[in-house]
Design an enzyme around this catalytic site. Structure first.
Site, short mmCIF file in Angstrom:
data_model
loop_
_atom_site.label_atom_id
_atom_site.label_comp_id
_atom_site.label_asym_id
_atom_site.label_seq_id
_atom_site.Cartn_x
_atom_site.Cartn_y
_atom_site.Cartn_z
N ASP A 30 -3.75 -5.81 -6.62
CA ASP A 30 -4.92 -5.68 -5.75
C ASP A 30 -4.61 -6.37 -4.43
OD1 ASP A 30 -7.33 -5.60 -4.47
OD2 ASP A 30 -8.50 -6.53 -6.07
N PHE A 43 0.86 -1.19 0.00
CA PHE A 43 0.00 0.00 0.00
C PHE A 43 0.90 1.25 0.00
CE2 PHE A 43 -2.02 -3.44 2.33
CZ PHE A 43 -3.25 -3.58 1.70
N CYS A 60 -4.99 3.14 10.19
CA CYS A 60 -5.96 4.22 10.45
C CYS A 60 -7.25 3.67 11.04
CB CYS A 60 -6.24 5.01 9.18
SG CYS A 60 -6.92 4.03 7.83
#
Length: 450
Positions: free
Chosen positions: A360, A312, A407
């Site tokens: 992905d 990511f 997060c």
């Protein structure tokens, strides 16, 4: 949860018919504690109440916003007996604007709330406690946000454009000219924006506006109809007067009004500059972002001969600093456009030991060439839904150290349990105060192979 409950409703409960709490009802409540999202919690007649703007120990009068079964959402209308901790919010819009929800709570208590949230989620979902809690990473309490979206809505009946931020628990727009959490260079733009937009010939064509500040300030205008020459001229004059780039977003991708315009941000500790475009993900808090990157690299303890995997990776926020210290970084991101910009950022900063790939990451890691050679360490910075499929295969990479930036404490806890199953130990954890004056929790955790 519906927010359009307009009357009384009855539900069977334990053989009895229980009257539902009507929206708009006012209720006196004594607050017992804070929920993870910073709302006060009270209990009345078997129901749990969540009250925005209330603190533990207070008696308040609250207005019902929504109700379902045994859960009621409400907003503080009056504080009848205030907590000694209560502050007078410095912003006149606090309690109405949905952006800041904790200005009435001292910053030290905001940090304590976030720390409790992280600890409780790790204990509840993973039965875990780190071997060491580290101190929160903090920055300025106000004036930290370098990116913001301004809500705009055309009131056809009043023939007027509403400009501001979304209201708390509502789609209404709170008209705001001064926002104290914006970085200083964006403050003049915010103050002058409503007059600019209302003076356009076609104000109803404006969808929303976004502000950015990094290596330059920028204004992005989303428009739902083509802009006329006069309106485009006004926008250009406004941006020139405020030394800001103008970006336009009609059909397709956002584009700069001047083709040579570049927008970016710096990571000063590593002498790096990363270019981005409106719509790309960047952390809104520059100071905490740089501290976060430094802490992640410190925990990872990268060695010159290491091969590191960054999942990511976005624009290269962690990958580029890592590349300054290790033999090779393999960085993976799901959005192809961001992969291309990350590659460009590596080239622009003279880094040749970075390799970017699109994949992905909500699916299991594919058997691809870049994953077969193994890694010394892995860094993950996933979105709110976490990285469960990726972490299921972390041990197969051979990594001895894993740094997870999160997060969402709930998905961090879930993924932590999976890492522990693979033989990793939770060595350190702590919060990152990326969003002061809100209950939003960012966190970092270090895992090491047992």
């Amino acid at each position: 949860m519906s927010r359009r409950n307009t009357g009384l409703r009855f539900q069977p409960s334990g053989g009895a018919r229980t009257q539902q709490v009507p929206v708009g009802k006012k209720q006196r409540l004594t607050i017992e504690r804070l929920a993870h999202d910073g709302r006060g919690i009270a209990f009345v007649e078997g129901r749990t109440w969540f009250i925005a703007g209330a603190l533990p120990g207070e008696e308040v009068e609250a207005r019902v916003l929504a109700a379902r079964s045994q859960v009621v959402e409400a907003r503080t209308e009056r504080v009848l007996s205030a907590s000694p901790q209560r502050l007078v919010p410095p912003c006149a819009h606090a309690g109405h604007c949905g952006g800041c929800t904790l200005q009435h709570l001292p910053h030290s208590e905001q940090l304590a709330l976030k720390q409790r949230t992280l600890a409780e989620q790790l204990a509840r979902f993973a039965d875990l406690k780190p071997q060491m809690w580290v101190s929160p990473l903090v920055g300025a309490e106000f004036g930290y946000r370098r990116r913001a979206r301004i809500a705009v809505r055309w009131d056809a009946k009043a023939r007027q454009l509403e400009v501001g931020f979304r209201a708390a628990s509502s789609q209404a727009i709170v008209g705001i000219k001064d926002c104290q959490v914006l970085v200083q260079p964006l403050q003049p733009l915010m103050r002058a924006l409503p007059e600019l937009l209302r003076g356009l010939e076609k104000p109803q064509a404006v969808g929303h506006v976004e502000f950015f500040h990094g290596t330059a300030s920028a204004l992005l205008l989303r428009h739902t109809q083509p802009l006329g020459a006069a309106d485009l001229g006004r926008l250009r004059e406004f941006c020139a007067a405020h030394q800001a780039q103008l970006w336009l977003h009609g059909e397709g991708e956002p584009r700069p009004d001047q083709p040579d315009a570049r927008l970016g941000y710096r990571l000063e500790r590593w002498d790096l500059e990363l270019e981005y475009r409106p719509g790309d993900f960047v952390q809104v808090n520059a100071a905490v972002n740089e501290a976060m990157v430094a802490q992640a690299l410190d925990w990872m303890n990268p060695q010159p001969g290491d091969r590191v995997l960054d999942l990511f990776c976005g624009l290269g926020n962690f990958a580029l600093p890592l590349a300054r210290q290790v033999r090779e970084v393999v960085a993976v991101e799901g959005v192809e456009a961001m992969v291309e910009r990350a590659r460009g950022n590596a080239v622009a900063n003279g880094l040749e030991n970075l390799h970017f790939f699109q994949a992905d990451l909500s699916n299991p890691l594919a058997d691809v060439a870049w994953a077969r050679q193994g890694f010394d360490a892995v860094l993950l910075d996933p979105p709110r839904d976490g990285a469960f499929e990726a972490v299921r295969q972390i041990s197969a990479t051979g990594a001895r150290r894993v740094v997870y930036v999160s997060c969402n404490p709930a998905t961090l806890a879930r993924d932590s349990a999976e890492l522990v199953k693979q033989g990793y130990q939770l060595k350190k954890a702590g919060i990152l105060d990326m969003f002061p004056q809100t209950a939003h929790v960012e966190a970092m955790a270090l895992f090491e192979a047992g």
